[in-house]
Design a protein around this motif. Structure first.
Motif, PDB file in Angstrom:
ATOM      1  N   PHE A  23       0.679  -1.257   0.015  1.00  0.00           N
ATOM      2  CA  PHE A  23       0.076   0.059  -0.147  1.00  0.00           C
ATOM      3  C   PHE A  23       0.961   1.355   0.154  1.00  0.00           C
ATOM      4  O   PHE A  23       0.598   1.945  -0.778  1.00  0.00           O
ATOM      5  N   ALA A  46      -8.868  13.768   1.012  1.00  0.00           N
ATOM      6  CA  ALA A  46      -9.114  12.293   1.708  1.00  0.00           C
ATOM      7  C   ALA A  46      -8.194  11.903   2.329  1.00  0.00           C
ATOM      8  O   ALA A  46      -7.540  10.622   2.355  1.00  0.00           O
ATOM      9  N   CYS A  47      -7.462  12.783   3.029  1.00  0.00           N
ATOM     10  CA  CYS A  47      -6.108  12.245   3.662  1.00  0.00           C
ATOM     11  C   CYS A  47      -6.346  11.047   4.630  1.00  0.00           C
ATOM     12  O   CYS A  47      -5.271  10.362   5.088  1.00  0.00           O
ATOM     13  N   GLY A  48      -7.372  10.780   5.124  1.00  0.00           N
ATOM     14  CA  GLY A  48      -7.468   9.619   6.131  1.00  0.00           C
ATOM     15  C   GLY A  48      -6.483   9.949   7.257  1.00  0.00           C
ATOM     16  O   GLY A  48      -6.230  10.879   7.886  1.00  0.00           O
TER      17      GLY A  48
HETATM   18  C1  LIG Z   1      -9.278   4.363   2.271  1.00  0.00           C
HETATM   19  S1  LIG Z   1      -9.203   5.953   3.137  1.00  0.00           S
HETATM   20  C2  LIG Z   1      -7.936   6.766   2.146  1.00  0.00           C
HETATM   21  C3  LIG Z   1      -7.146   7.639   3.095  1.00  0.00           C
HETATM   22  C4  LIG Z   1      -5.589   8.065   2.370  1.00  0.00           C
HETATM   23  N1  LIG Z   1      -5.880   8.982   1.418  1.00  0.00           N
HETATM   24  C5  LIG Z   1      -4.755   6.827   2.135  1.00  0.00           C
HETATM   25  O1  LIG Z   1      -4.509   6.624   0.872  1.00  0.00           O
HETATM   26  O2  LIG Z   1      -4.010   6.304   2.877  1.00  0.00           O
HETATM   27  C6  LIG Z   1     -10.677   7.068   2.439  1.00  0.00           C
HETATM   28  C7  LIG Z   1     -10.755   8.201   2.845  1.00  0.00           C
HETATM   29  O3  LIG Z   1     -11.707   9.029   2.090  1.00  0.00           O
HETATM   30  C8  LIG Z   1     -12.377   9.825   2.886  1.00  0.00           C
HETATM   31  N2  LIG Z   1     -13.635  10.249   2.212  1.00  0.00           N
HETATM   32  C9  LIG Z   1     -14.912   9.845   2.084  1.00  0.00           C
HETATM   33  N3  LIG Z   1     -15.515  10.408   1.356  1.00  0.00           N
HETATM   34  C10 LIG Z   1     -14.947  11.506   1.177  1.00  0.00           C
HETATM   35  C11 LIG Z   1     -15.197  12.849   0.404  1.00  0.00           C
HETATM   36  N4  LIG Z   1     -16.655  12.887  -0.180  1.00  0.00           N
HETATM   37  N5  LIG Z   1     -14.417  13.752   0.054  1.00  0.00           N
HETATM   38  C12 LIG Z   1     -13.327  13.519   0.541  1.00  0.00           C
HETATM   39  N6  LIG Z   1     -12.677  12.216   1.201  1.00  0.00           N
HETATM   40  C13 LIG Z   1     -13.660  11.327   1.476  1.00  0.00           C
HETATM   41  C14 LIG Z   1     -12.835   9.173   4.183  1.00  0.00           C
HETATM   42  O4  LIG Z   1     -13.128   9.717   5.150  1.00  0.00           O
HETATM   43  C15 LIG Z   1     -11.481   8.314   4.201  1.00  0.00           C
HETATM   44  O5  LIG Z   1     -10.595   8.900   5.299  1.00  0.00           O
END
Ligand SMILES: C[S@@+](CC[C@H](N)C(=O)[O-])C[C@H]1O[C@@H](n2cnc3c(N)ncnc32)[C@H](O)[C@@H]1O
Length: 280
Positions: A23, A46-48
């Motif tokens: 990953f 979408a930094c998570g």
């Molecule tokens: C699978 S995680 C990915 C985290 C990080 N980008 C990574 O690759 O490690 C998906 C993220 O997308 C966010 N997310 C969901 N819906 C979203 C939206 N409409 N806009 C922005 N982020 C969103 C979630 O809250 C989550 O933190």
């Protein structure tokens, strides 16, 4: 309407899956190919829990004027984990979603958007916001492993068996899965559909790359305990039960098909906002 559960419970966070080396590799490749200069301004959309924010930060010179990262996510709990992990005066955490991005941050040089585009219902609206957020000439890079083309030949039966075994386990305990409920997390596009969305919004032709990675049983157990994955695979099932059903299901599917790993493709895309609007 975006389906989204924000849980304060770290058990259902994305963090465990994000620790697996494959990953990190796909994200590191994407960040390295986003051509981030040491004084760039970057949105980590979408930094998570912040794994990719760290990768972006390593491309920047914290002393360079202008260098900064806006780490944006709609999940308070994910932002809290990221904030705990990253201590840098040039990282600004922003609560919000892709659909409103241009109203949340100033214009930037790069937008990095990893492993989340499949969660967005209205992809055109999100890419329009990304387009507006980028300075002319700026780049967006995004990746996903939830797209039509993610399953190398012969592997789709594993996923069917996984969900089947999980559903059977739930059924034995009196849970029924709401059929016909199509979760947002399951809205997959083809590569051509992504090209079309980007073209319509006004981006130049993207550079598209596929990377195949071997997923271990442990990594699949970890993605099976992520809240948004559970909601996508088993809509309507409480997270605790869903995670347990998916854990049992993936173990059974690995046993029955005598697997040691399962290969899976990541789609990696880089697109530029033109310096001048494209001619019709
Ligand atoms: C699978 S995680 C990915 C985290 C990080 N980008 C990574 O690759 O490690 C998906 C993220 O997308 C966010 N997310 C969901 N819906 C979203 C939206 N409409 N806009 C922005 N982020 C969103 C979630 O809250 C989550 O933190």
């Amino acid at each position: 309407m975006q389906q989204q559960t924000v849980t304060d419970d770290d058990r259902f966070s994305f963090e465990r899956f994000a620790r697996h080396p494959f990953f990190r590799q796909v994200n590191a490749w994407l960040v390295a190919h986003t051509d981030i200069s040491s004084n760039a301004s970057v949105v980590d959309l979408a930094c998570g829990p912040g794994a990719v924010t760290e990768l972006i930060l390593s491309e920047l010179d914290e002393e360079a004027p202008g260098a900064c990262v806006y780490a944006v996510d709609p999940s308070e709990s994910a932002l809290a984990i990221a904030q705990k992990r990253i201590r840098s005066r040039i990282v600004h955490f922003v609560h919000g979603s892709a659909e409103r991005l241009a109203t949340l941050v100033p214009q930037v040089d790069r937008v990095v958007f990893t492993n989340a585009v499949h969660l967005i219902g209205d992809k055109a609206a999100a890419f329009e916001q990304i387009f507006k957020t980028l300075r002319p000439g700026g780049l967006v890079s995004f990746n996903t492993t939830f797209f039509h083309g993610a399953y190398p030949e012969g592997t789709s039966r594993f996923y069917k068996l996984w969900v089947l075994r999980a559903m059977l386990w739930l059924k034995e305990r009196g849970y029924s899965i709401s059929r016909g409920v199509k979760a947002t997390a399951m809205q997959w596009l083809t590569v051509e559909q992504y090209r079309e969305v980007l073209r319509t919004v006004g981006f130049e032709d993207p550079v598209v790359t596929l990377h195949e990675k071997p997923l271990s049983l442990e990594s699949l157990e970890d993605i099976g305990s992520f809240s948004l994955f559970i909601e996508g695979a088993l809509p309507g099932v409480p997270l605790e039960m869903g995670a347990e059903a998916l854990r049992r299901g993936v173990n059974q599917a690995f046993d029955e098909l005598k697997l040691s790993v399962i290969p899976r493709n990541w789609l990696q895309v880089i697109a530029r906002r033109p310096l001048t609007p494209l001619a019709e």
